[in-house]
Design an enzyme around this catalytic site. Structure first.
Site, PDB file in Angstrom:
ATOM      1  CG  ASP A  67     -20.004  -7.460  -3.882  1.00 41.48           C
ATOM      2  OD1 ASP A  67     -19.767  -7.822  -4.886  1.00 41.48           O
ATOM      3  OD2 ASP A  67     -20.552  -8.268  -2.876  1.00 41.48           O
TER       4      ASP A  67
ATOM      5  CG  HIS B 127      -1.665  -3.321  -7.297  1.00 36.22           C
ATOM      6  ND1 HIS B 127      -2.213  -3.639  -6.005  1.00 36.22           N
ATOM      7  CD2 HIS B 127      -2.753  -3.727  -8.181  1.00 36.22           C
ATOM      8  CE1 HIS B 127      -3.422  -4.130  -6.324  1.00 36.22           C
ATOM      9  NE2 HIS B 127      -3.856  -4.125  -7.104  1.00 36.22           N
ATOM     10  CG  LEU B 128       3.010   1.632  -4.293  1.00 36.91           C
ATOM     11  CD1 LEU B 128       3.116   1.688  -2.940  1.00 36.91           C
ATOM     12  CD2 LEU B 128       3.464   2.788  -5.013  1.00 36.91           C
ATOM     13  CB  SER B 129       4.828  -4.275  -5.834  1.00 32.90           C
ATOM     14  OG  SER B 129       3.667  -5.170  -5.471  1.00 32.90           O
TER      15      SER B 129
ATOM     16  NE  ARG C 292       2.262 -10.484  -2.098  1.00 38.34           N
ATOM     17  CZ  ARG C 292       2.029  -9.757  -0.468  1.00 38.34           C
ATOM     18  NH1 ARG C 292       1.095  -8.924  -0.733  1.00 38.34           N
ATOM     19  NH2 ARG C 292       2.717 -10.018   0.100  1.00 38.34           N
TER      20      ARG C 292
ATOM     21  CE1 TYR D 217       4.065  -3.103  -2.047  1.00 37.17           C
ATOM     22  CE2 TYR D 217       5.526  -3.375  -0.122  1.00 37.17           C
ATOM     23  CZ  TYR D 217       4.459  -3.984  -0.961  1.00 37.17           C
ATOM     24  OH  TYR D 217       3.550  -5.084  -0.936  1.00 37.17           O
TER      25      TYR D 217
ATOM     26  CD  GLU E 209      -6.772  -4.385  -9.187  1.00 32.58           C
ATOM     27  OE1 GLU E 209      -7.385  -4.427 -10.292  1.00 32.58           O
ATOM     28  OE2 GLU E 209      -6.081  -5.161  -8.572  1.00 32.58           O
TER      29      GLU E 209
ATOM     30  CB  ALA F  59      -3.469  -7.255   1.994  1.00 35.89           C
TER      31      ALA F  59
ATOM     32  NE  ARG G  25       3.839  -2.950   3.320  1.00 37.46           N
ATOM     33  CZ  ARG G  25       2.807  -3.392   2.388  1.00 37.46           C
ATOM     34  NH1 ARG G  25       1.946  -2.519   2.287  1.00 37.46           N
ATOM     35  NH2 ARG G  25       2.699  -4.534   2.083  1.00 37.46           N
TER      36      ARG G  25
ATOM     37  N   PRO H 212      -4.874  -1.245   3.374  1.00 38.79           N
ATOM     38  CG  PRO H 212      -5.222  -3.461   3.990  1.00 38.79           C
ATOM     39  CD  PRO H 212      -5.768  -2.217   3.121  1.00 38.79           C
ATOM     40  CG  ASN H 213      -0.215  -3.456   6.347  1.00 40.29           C
ATOM     41  OD1 ASN H 213      -0.409  -2.958   7.571  1.00 40.29           O
ATOM     42  ND2 ASN H 213      -1.008  -4.280   5.943  1.00 40.29           N
TER      43      ASN H 213
ATOM     44  CG  ASN I 110      -2.666  -0.013  -3.650  1.00 43.68           C
ATOM     45  OD1 ASN I 110      -2.867  -1.097  -3.569  1.00 43.68           O
ATOM     46  ND2 ASN I 110      -1.238   0.467  -3.692  1.00 43.68           N
TER      47      ASN I 110
ATOM     48  NE  ARG J 297       5.132  -8.750  -3.740  1.00 44.28           N
ATOM     49  CZ  ARG J 297       4.523  -7.707  -2.761  1.00 44.28           C
ATOM     50  NH1 ARG J 297       3.941  -6.910  -3.015  1.00 44.28           N
ATOM     51  NH2 ARG J 297       4.885  -8.007  -1.566  1.00 44.28           N
TER      52      ARG J 297
HETATM   53  C1  DQA Z   1       0.028  -3.793  -3.134  1.00 47.18           C
HETATM   54  C2  DQA Z   1       0.258  -5.282  -3.723  1.00 47.18           C
HETATM   55  C3  DQA Z   1      -0.588  -6.108  -2.449  1.00 47.18           C
HETATM   56  O1  DQA Z   1      -0.211  -7.481  -2.710  1.00 47.18           O
HETATM   57  C4  DQA Z   1      -0.133  -5.902  -1.159  1.00 47.18           C
HETATM   58  O2  DQA Z   1      -0.580  -6.510  -0.134  1.00 47.18           O
HETATM   59  C5  DQA Z   1       0.046  -4.340  -0.589  1.00 47.18           C
HETATM   60  C6  DQA Z   1       0.396  -3.441  -1.693  1.00 47.18           C
HETATM   61  C7  DQA Z   1       0.932  -2.748  -3.946  1.00 47.18           C
HETATM   62  O3  DQA Z   1       0.548  -1.675  -4.164  1.00 47.18           O
HETATM   63  O4  DQA Z   1       1.967  -3.314  -4.622  1.00 47.18           O
HETATM   64  O5  DQA Z   1      -0.181  -4.216   0.450  1.00 47.18           O
HETATM   65  O6  DQA Z   1      -1.356  -3.471  -3.246  1.00 47.18           O
END
Ligand code: DQA
Length: 143
Positions: A86, A99-101, A110, A22, A97, A76, A17, A9-10, A73, A106
């Site tokens: 699962d 993540h950008l950040s 998180r 990011y 897995e 959230a 953002r 999501p997002n 990724n 943070r």
């Molecule tokens: C994220 C980190 C998550 O905490 C956050 O909710 C995101 C992006 C990242 O790629 O850094 O939406 O997964």
């Protein structure tokens, strides 16, 4: 080889953002980067994004059935979706897995990933380069 690159999501709205967290790419640009970097490593990357937990779970079911490697990724959902965990646990090919950040640098909520425990590994904190590094890691895992 085909791999799924799933985004939660997002992430489809990266242009709205915080670019300090990011990076400067919008989702279309990120998708192009993943496809071209993947191609260099011999991957056909099927890059998808959804705000829906149900849809992400159905994509993980697809990966499990087709024995496809996955880079995900979960955004959230990383921090609380046992249903995605699962589903990811049923994937028998490597699952990375990404993540950008760097979530550990943070807010405290998180700091928990319910996905890491079933992932082959996690790459976080390098902006769009996190995806590039995860593709390299995936290529090495599949050698
Ligand atoms: C994220 C980190 C998550 O905490 C956050 O909710 C995101 C992006 C990242 O790629 O850094 O939406 O997964």
């Amino acid at each position: 080889m085909k791999i799924l690159v799933l985004n939660g999501p997002n992430l489809g709205r990266l242009d709205l953002r915080d670019s300090k967290l990011y990076g400067n790419l919008n989702f279309t640009q990120l998708k192009d980067l993943i496809s071209s970097e993947g191609e260099k490593l011999g991957f056909q990357c099927d890059v998808r994004q959804s705000d829906s937990e149900v849809e992400i779970i159905s994509w993980l079911h697809e990966a499990a059935d087709a024995k496809l490697p996955v880079i995900i990724n979960p955004a959230a959902f990383t921090h609380y979706s046992y249903a995605i965990r699962d589903a990811a646990d049923m994937v028998t090919a490597p699952l990375i897995e990404v993540h950008l950040s760097n979530p550990l640098a943070r807010e405290e909520f998180r700091h928990t990933s319910v996905i890491s425990g079933i992932a082959s590994g996690t790459i976080a904190g390098f902006g769009p380069d996190s995806y590039r590094l995860s593709l390299i890691a995936m290529a090495n895992l599949l050698k």
